[in-house]
Scaffold this motif. Structure first.
Motif, PDB file in Angstrom:
ATOM      1  N   GLN A 121      60.272  65.655 -73.328  1.00  0.00           N
ATOM      2  CA  GLN A 121      59.306  65.914 -74.410  1.00  0.00           C
ATOM      3  C   GLN A 121      59.775  65.317 -75.734  1.00  0.00           C
ATOM      4  OE1 GLN A 121      58.548  70.139 -74.371  1.00  0.00           O
ATOM      5  NE2 GLN A 121      57.539  70.054 -72.366  1.00  0.00           N
ATOM      6  N   LEU A 122      61.098  65.332 -75.978  1.00  0.00           N
ATOM      7  CA  LEU A 122      61.631  64.700 -77.196  1.00  0.00           C
ATOM      8  C   LEU A 122      61.274  63.211 -77.211  1.00  0.00           C
ATOM      9  CD1 LEU A 122      65.252  66.231 -77.406  1.00  0.00           C
ATOM     10  CD2 LEU A 122      63.324  66.769 -78.907  1.00  0.00           C
ATOM     11  N   ILE A 123      61.385  62.580 -76.050  1.00  0.00           N
ATOM     12  CA  ILE A 123      61.101  61.145 -75.955  1.00  0.00           C
ATOM     13  C   ILE A 123      59.611  60.869 -76.158  1.00  0.00           C
ATOM     14  CG2 ILE A 123      61.038  59.172 -74.345  1.00  0.00           C
ATOM     15  CD1 ILE A 123      63.708  60.252 -73.170  1.00  0.00           C
ATOM     16  N   THR A 124      58.777  61.614 -75.432  1.00  0.00           N
ATOM     17  CA  THR A 124      57.339  61.298 -75.463  1.00  0.00           C
ATOM     18  C   THR A 124      56.665  61.757 -76.759  1.00  0.00           C
ATOM     19  OG1 THR A 124      56.894  63.339 -74.206  1.00  0.00           O
ATOM     20  CG2 THR A 124      57.052  61.277 -72.962  1.00  0.00           C
ATOM     21  N   ARG A 125      57.250  62.748 -77.450  1.00  0.00           N
ATOM     22  CA  ARG A 125      56.634  63.243 -78.683  1.00  0.00           C
ATOM     23  C   ARG A 125      57.152  62.557 -79.942  1.00  0.00           C
ATOM     24  NH1 ARG A 125      56.663  69.814 -77.560  1.00  0.00           N
ATOM     25  NH2 ARG A 125      55.244  69.783 -75.765  1.00  0.00           N
ATOM     26  N   SER A 126      58.208  61.744 -79.779  1.00  0.00           N
ATOM     27  CA  SER A 126      58.766  61.066 -80.962  1.00  0.00           C
ATOM     28  C   SER A 126      57.764  60.060 -81.530  1.00  0.00           C
ATOM     29  CB  SER A 126      60.060  60.336 -80.576  1.00  0.00           C
ATOM     30  OG  SER A 126      60.460  59.493 -81.635  1.00  0.00           O
ATOM     31  N   ARG A 127      57.606  60.076 -82.843  1.00  0.00           N
ATOM     32  CA  ARG A 127      56.679  59.140 -83.484  1.00  0.00           C
ATOM     33  C   ARG A 127      57.365  57.816 -83.807  1.00  0.00           C
ATOM     34  NH1 ARG A 127      53.305  62.980 -87.742  1.00  0.00           N
ATOM     35  NH2 ARG A 127      52.385  64.353 -86.175  1.00  0.00           N
ATOM     36  N   ASN A 128      58.680  57.807 -83.713  1.00  0.00           N
ATOM     37  CA  ASN A 128      59.423  56.611 -84.119  1.00  0.00           C
ATOM     38  C   ASN A 128      59.983  55.816 -82.950  1.00  0.00           C
ATOM     39  OD1 ASN A 128      59.167  57.435 -86.892  1.00  0.00           O
ATOM     40  ND2 ASN A 128      60.736  58.979 -86.460  1.00  0.00           N
ATOM     41  N   ILE A 129      59.718  56.265 -81.728  1.00  0.00           N
ATOM     42  CA  ILE A 129      60.333  55.635 -80.567  1.00  0.00           C
ATOM     43  C   ILE A 129      59.645  54.309 -80.240  1.00  0.00           C
ATOM     44  CG2 ILE A 129      58.882  56.665 -78.739  1.00  0.00           C
ATOM     45  CD1 ILE A 129      61.681  57.207 -77.293  1.00  0.00           C
ATOM     46  N   ASP A 130      60.431  53.334 -79.795  1.00  0.00           N
ATOM     47  CA  ASP A 130      59.864  52.050 -79.390  1.00  0.00           C
ATOM     48  C   ASP A 130      59.006  52.245 -78.140  1.00  0.00           C
ATOM     49  OD1 ASP A 130      59.877  49.351 -77.898  1.00  0.00           O
ATOM     50  OD2 ASP A 130      60.729  48.826 -79.853  1.00  0.00           O
ATOM     51  N   GLN A 131      57.859  51.592 -78.118  1.00  0.00           N
ATOM     52  CA  GLN A 131      56.904  51.766 -77.019  1.00  0.00           C
ATOM     53  C   GLN A 131      57.482  51.356 -75.656  1.00  0.00           C
ATOM     54  OE1 GLN A 131      53.644  53.210 -77.000  1.00  0.00           O
ATOM     55  NE2 GLN A 131      54.654  53.928 -78.869  1.00  0.00           N
ATOM     56  N   ALA A 132      58.493  50.494 -75.650  1.00  0.00           N
ATOM     57  CA  ALA A 132      59.083  50.049 -74.376  1.00  0.00           C
ATOM     58  C   ALA A 132      59.571  51.244 -73.549  1.00  0.00           C
ATOM     59  CB  ALA A 132      60.241  49.091 -74.635  1.00  0.00           C
ATOM     60  N   PHE A 133      60.183  52.243 -74.228  1.00  0.00           N
ATOM     61  CA  PHE A 133      60.680  53.424 -73.507  1.00  0.00           C
ATOM     62  C   PHE A 133      59.525  54.153 -72.816  1.00  0.00           C
ATOM     63  CE2 PHE A 133      63.967  52.755 -76.767  1.00  0.00           C
ATOM     64  CZ  PHE A 133      65.093  52.733 -75.969  1.00  0.00           C
ATOM     65  N   LEU A 134      58.398  54.271 -73.527  1.00  0.00           N
ATOM     66  CA  LEU A 134      57.248  54.991 -72.961  1.00  0.00           C
ATOM     67  C   LEU A 134      56.588  54.191 -71.842  1.00  0.00           C
ATOM     68  CD1 LEU A 134      55.659  56.414 -76.243  1.00  0.00           C
ATOM     69  CD2 LEU A 134      57.267  57.520 -74.678  1.00  0.00           C
ATOM     70  N   GLN A 135      56.647  52.864 -71.942  1.00  0.00           N
ATOM     71  CA  GLN A 135      56.041  52.044 -70.889  1.00  0.00           C
ATOM     72  C   GLN A 135      56.786  52.204 -69.560  1.00  0.00           C
ATOM     73  OE1 GLN A 135      56.047  48.579 -73.583  1.00  0.00           O
ATOM     74  NE2 GLN A 135      54.012  48.117 -72.791  1.00  0.00           N
ATOM     75  N   PHE A 136      58.074  52.510 -69.630  1.00  0.00           N
ATOM     76  CA  PHE A 136      58.859  52.723 -68.401  1.00  0.00           C
ATOM     77  C   PHE A 136      58.818  54.179 -67.933  1.00  0.00           C
ATOM     78  CE2 PHE A 136      61.374  48.934 -69.985  1.00  0.00           C
ATOM     79  CZ  PHE A 136      60.927  48.081 -68.990  1.00  0.00           C
ATOM     80  N   PHE A 137      58.301  55.071 -68.757  1.00  0.00           N
ATOM     81  CA  PHE A 137      58.449  56.511 -68.516  1.00  0.00           C
ATOM     82  C   PHE A 137      57.555  57.027 -67.383  1.00  0.00           C
ATOM     83  CE2 PHE A 137      59.266  60.908 -70.084  1.00  0.00           C
ATOM     84  CZ  PHE A 137      60.630  60.760 -70.307  1.00  0.00           C
ATOM     85  N   GLY A 138      56.585  56.214 -66.957  1.00  0.00           N
ATOM     86  CA  GLY A 138      55.704  56.648 -65.871  1.00  0.00           C
ATOM     87  C   GLY A 138      56.384  56.620 -64.506  1.00  0.00           C
ATOM     88  N   ASP A 139      57.435  55.800 -64.366  1.00  0.00           N
ATOM     89  CA  ASP A 139      58.157  55.723 -63.088  1.00  0.00           C
ATOM     90  C   ASP A 139      59.207  56.819 -63.012  1.00  0.00           C
ATOM     91  OD1 ASP A 139      58.944  53.765 -60.662  1.00  0.00           O
ATOM     92  OD2 ASP A 139      60.773  54.555 -61.599  1.00  0.00           O
ATOM     93  N   GLU A 140      59.244  57.542 -61.894  1.00  0.00           N
ATOM     94  CA  GLU A 140      60.143  58.705 -61.786  1.00  0.00           C
ATOM     95  C   GLU A 140      61.614  58.326 -61.877  1.00  0.00           C
ATOM     96  OE1 GLU A 140      57.785  62.172 -59.412  1.00  0.00           O
ATOM     97  OE2 GLU A 140      58.947  60.793 -58.187  1.00  0.00           O
ATOM     98  N   PHE A 141      62.008  57.233 -61.217  1.00  0.00           N
ATOM     99  CA  PHE A 141      63.422  56.823 -61.259  1.00  0.00           C
ATOM    100  C   PHE A 141      63.835  56.456 -62.680  1.00  0.00           C
ATOM    101  CE2 PHE A 141      62.358  55.849 -56.781  1.00  0.00           C
ATOM    102  CZ  PHE A 141      63.367  56.554 -56.153  1.00  0.00           C
ATOM    103  N   LEU A 142      63.003  55.677 -63.351  1.00  0.00           N
ATOM    104  CA  LEU A 142      63.341  55.225 -64.710  1.00  0.00           C
ATOM    105  C   LEU A 142      63.277  56.380 -65.703  1.00  0.00           C
ATOM    106  CD1 LEU A 142      61.472  51.788 -64.784  1.00  0.00           C
ATOM    107  CD2 LEU A 142      63.863  52.262 -64.208  1.00  0.00           C
ATOM    108  N   ARG A 143      62.337  57.290 -65.498  1.00  0.00           N
ATOM    109  CA  ARG A 143      62.237  58.472 -66.369  1.00  0.00           C
ATOM    110  C   ARG A 143      63.532  59.277 -66.297  1.00  0.00           C
ATOM    111  NH1 ARG A 143      57.884  62.364 -64.404  1.00  0.00           N
ATOM    112  NH2 ARG A 143      56.826  60.358 -64.291  1.00  0.00           N
ATOM    113  N   LEU A 144      64.012  59.481 -65.070  1.00  0.00           N
ATOM    114  CA  LEU A 144      65.237  60.268 -64.891  1.00  0.00           C
ATOM    115  C   LEU A 144      66.442  59.542 -65.497  1.00  0.00           C
ATOM    116  CD1 LEU A 144      65.752  63.022 -63.713  1.00  0.00           C
ATOM    117  CD2 LEU A 144      66.255  61.971 -61.508  1.00  0.00           C
ATOM    118  N   LEU A 145      66.522  58.222 -65.324  1.00  0.00           N
ATOM    119  CA  LEU A 145      67.631  57.455 -65.912  1.00  0.00           C
ATOM    120  C   LEU A 145      67.615  57.544 -67.434  1.00  0.00           C
ATOM    121  CD1 LEU A 145      67.658  54.230 -63.684  1.00  0.00           C
ATOM    122  CD2 LEU A 145      69.445  55.980 -63.791  1.00  0.00           C
TER     123      LEU A 145
END
Length: 573
Positions: free
Chosen positions: A483-507
């Protein structure tokens, strides 16, 4: 044929049985040997050949079962020969696992290897005066041990290592062979591999609990309802190991072994999905979603690494991600043993060094007379950040575990595709550095955060009840990090683009947990001892979040190691 019997004395039907068996046996050997000539990369070329090989071995296996009596009396079929067929089928399933990354095929390999031992197919080999037959038995043991390691059957591994040790001793006493040192090295390697985990989980009776760190159903924090993240899937991964002096077995370093499990789901036993165990056709698909396809490269040359990378890139499906994991010794720019802290920093993607590639099999004209002191020359046996630039035309997720990981901060996203690099610390406190032969702390965090947390706190064992309690607590921590990652207003969109995959989300979640833990730990004082990323994460929203720091202190209190952490994070700065 036996005794004084001539071919004419044998009934026609039995003669045909022997002829058919010999044909199948020859055909199977021919196809099996041909597997070596198949390209190791690319997804398509090998499948039909593997299918034909499986088909012939399935027929051969059934045939010897149905006609065992005739083959015993008329062909003189030995039990070790049956064992050889079973061993080859086990190897086929194991190589099918390597080609597809489907962990379920490991269970099939295990079932055949296990049957060989239970039915003592190789038992008579020791009574024959043929060293090459004993070597077949020793190789069978080594292969069986690899499969057991990958299936986390550690208790059985210890039994097999003991048996292999006795077999090697018997072999070297009976035959004066030149490969005695090689086999003793195999024993040493597997013993070190089994002991590599820095922390063990204990039952009440002090027996060791084997824990699995593959992805379990429901173990990944779900996305919040309505959360918009990328729909990319992790399709391909290159796992590269080239660390000097790290524990290894069978061309797998301990870091590679851990990372490959972090990119796999818990195996399903395919035997339960088929009518007969050991008759599965290789083109049948397990019911579960596939794992990302993996290439395991142990000490590759630059040429090999680039070839596999290009093959993965070429065959990457639409809306998919290529992951590159580099666990390798750092190569620093010519003339600099360490460029950290220099006031004048080099500028280009080939000026920061990178990680080591193997020199043994790469022969370059004139390499021996290359003058390394010329400032204009770059390190040849090195994967530079710039070498990866062409591959950023597609979504790329890079993990670098190296003493020169920070070289990969100097990326430029030239093509606007999603790109993330997770980078290990480059310097560790001495107590951690002393453990590096047993695997990197950074990779340990990505593989099993609780194991790494316990290790960095100096624990050598944890009671099962406490371990399970801590794992349950960590599940809540992971949800909060997500939630910290997905709710951050300052995070680079690249992190969110990878966040849909379960393996990458966990990493990504484990990376944030690792960074936050080391920032609070009193032993980690230098900035070089903290992981970094490209693009940078917004620290206040993630790795320095007060909520996450509170969680880490709670976990430390649970494990009774709170004195190792700063109670108020401001003290650390």
């Amino acid at each position: 044929m036996t005794g004084a019997e001539t071919e004419d004395d044998i009934p026609l039907g039995e003669r045909k049985t022997v002829t058919d068996f010999c044909y199948l046996l020859d055909k199977s050997k021919q196809l099996f040997n041909g597997l070596r000539d198949l390209p190791q990369y690319g997804h398509k070329q090998w499948q039909s050949y593997f299918g034909r090989t499986f088909d012939v071995y399935t027929k051969l296996w059934k045939f010897q079962q149905q006609h065992r009596q005739v083959l015993d009396s008329r062909y003189g079929l030995k039990r070790w020969q049956i064992g050889e067929v079973a061993s080859k089928i086990g190897q086929l399933y194991y190589h099918y696992y390597l080609r597809t990354s489907e962990t379920s095929y490991l269970n099939e390999a295990f079932s055949f290897y296990s049957a060989i031992r239970q039915r003592s197919y190789y038992f008579q080999v020791n009574k024959e005066d043929r060293p090459e037959l004993v070597v077949k038995k020793l190789r069978y043991y080594a292969r069986y041990i690899v499969v057991c390691l990958l299936l986390n059957k550690m208790d059985l591994v210890k039994v097999l290592v003991k048996e292999l040790s006795e077999e090697i001793e018997d072999y070297t006493q009976r035959f004066n062979t030149e490969d005695q040192l090689e086999w003793n090295l195999v024993l040493q390697e597997v013993a070190a591999f089994v002991e590599a985990d820095p922390v063990v989980v204990l039952n009440d009776n002090n027996s060791v609990v084997v824990t699995s760190n593959r992805l379990l159903e429901g173990s990944v924090p779900p996305l919040e309802q309505g959360m918009v993240v990328g729909q990319l899937n992790l399709a391909d991964a290159l796992i590269i190991g080239n660390c000097n002096n790290q524990v290894k077995f069978s061309e797998l370093t301990i870091d590679m072994f851990r990372m490959l499990q972090a990119l796999e789901r818990e195996p399903v036993n395919l035997a339960t999905q088929t009518s007969k165990q050991g008759t599965l056709e290789p083109n049948e698909k397990p019911a579960k979603r596939e794992n990302p396809h993996k290439y395991l490269l142990y000490k590759p040359t630059f040429s090999q690494l680039f070839t596999f990378l290009s093959a993965s890139f070429k065959e990457l499906p639409a809306n998919s991600v290529l992951l590159i994991y580099l666990s390798a010794t750092g190569v620093f720019p010519t003339g600099h043993s360490d460029y950290e802290g220099k006031t004048v920093r080099p500028a280009g993607p080939y000026d920061f060094g990178g990680v080591l590639t193997n020199t043994n099999r790469d022969v370059v004209n004139g390499e021996t007379v290359q003058k390394r002191n010329q400032a204009a020359q770059k390190e040849m046996h090195c994967l530079h950040p710039g070498d990866l630039f062409p591959f950023t035309r597609k979504p790329l997720f890079v993990i670098v575990d190296s003493t020169n990981s920070t070289a990969y901060k100097n990326f430029t996203n030239l093509f606007g595709q999603p790109l993330v690099c997770l980078l290990s610390p480059t310097v560790y406190p001495k107590s951690v550095q002393d453990q590096s032969q047993r695997g990197s702390l950074f990779t340990l965090f990505l593989y099993s955060p609780l194991l790494a947390f316990s290790s960095v706190c100096g624990l050598s064992n944890v009671r099962r009840g406490l371990w399970e309690q801590a794992q349950e607590f960590l599940s809540k921590v992971y949800r909060d990090i997500g939630q910290l990652i997905t709710r951050s207003r300052n995070i680079d969109q690249a992190f969110l683009q990878f966040f849909g995959d379960e393996f990458l989300r966990l990493l990504l979640i484990r990376f944030v947990f690792c960074s936050a833990t080391l920032r609070l730990h009193k032993l980690f004082r230098e900035s070089r001892s903290f992981p970094e990323s490209y693009p940078e994460l917004p620290k206040q929203d993630t790795v320095e979040s007060s909520l996450l720091q509170k969680h880490i202190l709670e976990l430390a209190t649970m494990l009774d190691v709170q004195s190792l952490f700063w109670d108020d994070s401001l003290e650390a700065y």
